[in-house]
Scaffold this active site. Sequence first.
Site, mmCIF file in Angstrom:
data_model
loop_
_atom_site.group_PDB
_atom_site.id
_atom_site.type_symbol
_atom_site.label_atom_id
_atom_site.label_comp_id
_atom_site.label_asym_id
_atom_site.label_seq_id
_atom_site.Cartn_x
_atom_site.Cartn_y
_atom_site.Cartn_z
ATOM 1 N N SER A 582 -7.522 25.716 12.898
ATOM 2 C CA SER A 582 -7.640 27.140 12.584
ATOM 3 C C SER A 582 -6.254 27.708 12.382
ATOM 4 O O SER A 582 -5.265 27.206 12.946
ATOM 5 C CB SER A 582 -8.318 27.875 13.737
ATOM 6 O OG SER A 582 -8.114 29.273 13.610
ATOM 7 N N TYR A 595 -9.129 30.474 23.006
ATOM 8 C CA TYR A 595 -9.436 29.885 21.700
ATOM 9 C C TYR A 595 -8.159 29.482 20.966
ATOM 10 O O TYR A 595 -8.023 28.346 20.499
ATOM 11 C CB TYR A 595 -10.245 30.885 20.859
ATOM 12 C CG TYR A 595 -10.626 30.386 19.493
ATOM 13 C CD1 TYR A 595 -11.691 29.498 19.336
ATOM 14 C CD2 TYR A 595 -9.928 30.786 18.354
ATOM 15 C CE1 TYR A 595 -12.045 29.030 18.077
ATOM 16 C CE2 TYR A 595 -10.274 30.324 17.094
ATOM 17 C CZ TYR A 595 -11.342 29.444 16.951
ATOM 18 O OH TYR A 595 -11.682 28.986 15.707
#
Length: 705
Positions: A582, A595
């Site tokens: 990501s 995260y």
Amino acid sequence: MSSVSTKEFKYVSYLWDDEKAAALATNEVDLLIYRSNLLGADLRLTNYGGGNTSCKTVERDPLTGEEAEVMWIKGSGGDLGTLKRSGLAALYVDRLRSMKNVYRGIDHEDEMVALYNNCIFDFDSKAPSIDTALHGFLPFKHIDHLHPDAVIAIAAAKDGKAIAKELFKGKIGWVEWQRPGFDLGLKLRQCLDENPGINGIILGSHGLFTWGDTAYESYLNTLEVIERSSEYLASAMKGKKAFGGPRMVSPDREERLKKAAAIAPALRGLCSAQVKMIGHFTDDERVLEFINSHDLDRLAPLGTSCPDHFLRTKISPLVLDPVAIENVEAGALREKLLPLFEEYRKMYAEYYESCKEPNSPPMRDPNPVVILYPGVGMFSFAKDKQTARVASEFYINAINVMKGAEAISEYTSLPRKEAFDIEYWLLEEAKLQRMPKPKTLSGHIALITGSAGGIGKAIAKKMADSGACVIINDNDPGRLEKGKADFQRQYGKDVFIAEPLDVTDAATISRAFDSAALAFGGVDIVVNCAGLSISKPLEEHTEKDWDILYDVLVKGQFLVTQAAVKTMRIQDTGGDIINIVSKNALVSGPNNAAYGSAKAAQLHLSRLNAAELGKDRIRVNVVNPDAVIADSKIWEGDWAKGRAAAYGVKVEDLPAYYAKRTLLNEIILPEDIANACLVFVGGLMNKSTGNVLNVDGGVAMAFVR
Ligand SMILES: [Zn+2]
């Protein structure tokens, strides 16, 4: 010939439906297609893609306005079971027969094939097959040519001719083995002329010709000859031990599958020495009876008989020694098997060298297609799953033939030179040259975690569209079922399997890789895509939030990679691991502690793996998406709300918000991520590992430094 409209058959399926046939009765060609589909529906009558059928009608010649006899015959390729009108070739019969006048003899028979085009009546015709003359010189209105195991068993028996004469009381003729072609057509006609009144002809080592005045009579005649042959074989086998009886007993099914899954990647790696191959495995009881028998060592090297069988299965199978590999570690299997493969390749090269002609095509891949593992089962390897599966079916046909022939007499295979002349026939080579080019990922196997939906599914579909076999999986059974139905609709059974997989559970991972090994032979590409996201301010993050993010994203990537590497090392053909990370691995933002840091761990783990696995030719690369909204599990629930709150926008405005803050002002779709994965595995980036590819519309803060 019998005129009954229904009949009891024990060994073949009588499928004729009077009503359906009556509806077609005004058109002989429709009846031909109907009959062909019925014959092709029963694999005991003919093997997949094998055999052909024809009928002769009287048509108005568009040029002269006069009546002309036309033969409608299954064209080159295709299967009787699914034959349609577009699969037929239509030829003027008188023109076809007049080709005799220019025939220069058997050494020149291949030149006749091009002349069939000069006989075409219907310009929508499929290319006429090599068997055209076999039907053309026989005078019958309806003709079936099939490859029934039961008849080939007689055709391949040492004294098959005498057996057939006795069994059919002289009503079935016999023509010795000869490669199909123009000359064999003349031989069939000669056999009929010398034996007027016969109902059919057996072709030595090859198959059966039968006929009738109507479509129905031909159908019934065909069924009766095959039924009679099957009956005869069954009574001969009664009380007899097949293949000399068993010399070993198979372990139970669970154990067999375990052994098969363990060895499959090693076999696949060795079979893929020239071209990547896809595998198929079966432990069908007919296979076990043969491979566990006393006669295996005598019969297997003889090779198969019907040309269709050995074109698909190669000259002979490779037989493993189960004792030699009994307690060998998975990692050492490949090395243990290598000498056996080298011996096979040498045997194949010798076969090629001893049989080749000056104009023979170059030697093809010398690796085995069929591999027999006594006690366990049969593997087959080919360029794609369907071809591997069909090769397996054909070897089962060959086993049936050997079993029957051995029961009534002694099995004989084709002489090697005859087999070679078929395998390396210039016409066969031309057919291979006409085949479409393989797709980018043809022969590859890809496992993409979390691929029942979202980005994972888009990646799996991209890989499948590019020719790969895929293992779709999910930890949610409902989502997996949906994904499975979607793939079944789009790709059919030979392209994918669906497996439950929880990336945090090493046992389910191991089972999924075993299933991949059984279904396709191993794995080449693994994409770590499964994920979830939780966005919360630091003080609200729970320990549970932290654990699940690190379990799925970091430990998950670690465990799946570990399992993938184990398989890839056994195959020894390199591999690709792609980690879907990501932008958050590179960019710091608010409300993202767990995260974002887990994503950073995934990124660095990828680099560490790349550094470690280069020596195994396993590449590890990263695709960094940002804000893929469509069809993603991440966007279900609170994540979107959390991100929207963090940026001070409404949830429905998030896609536009994300797009606007990118350099290209683009919304990122799952397909964009799938394309990036294909870039890494499509062949143009084979010298790249440890790299990061951002697919985020351009975010300057995420530029890799
Ligand atoms: Zn044939």
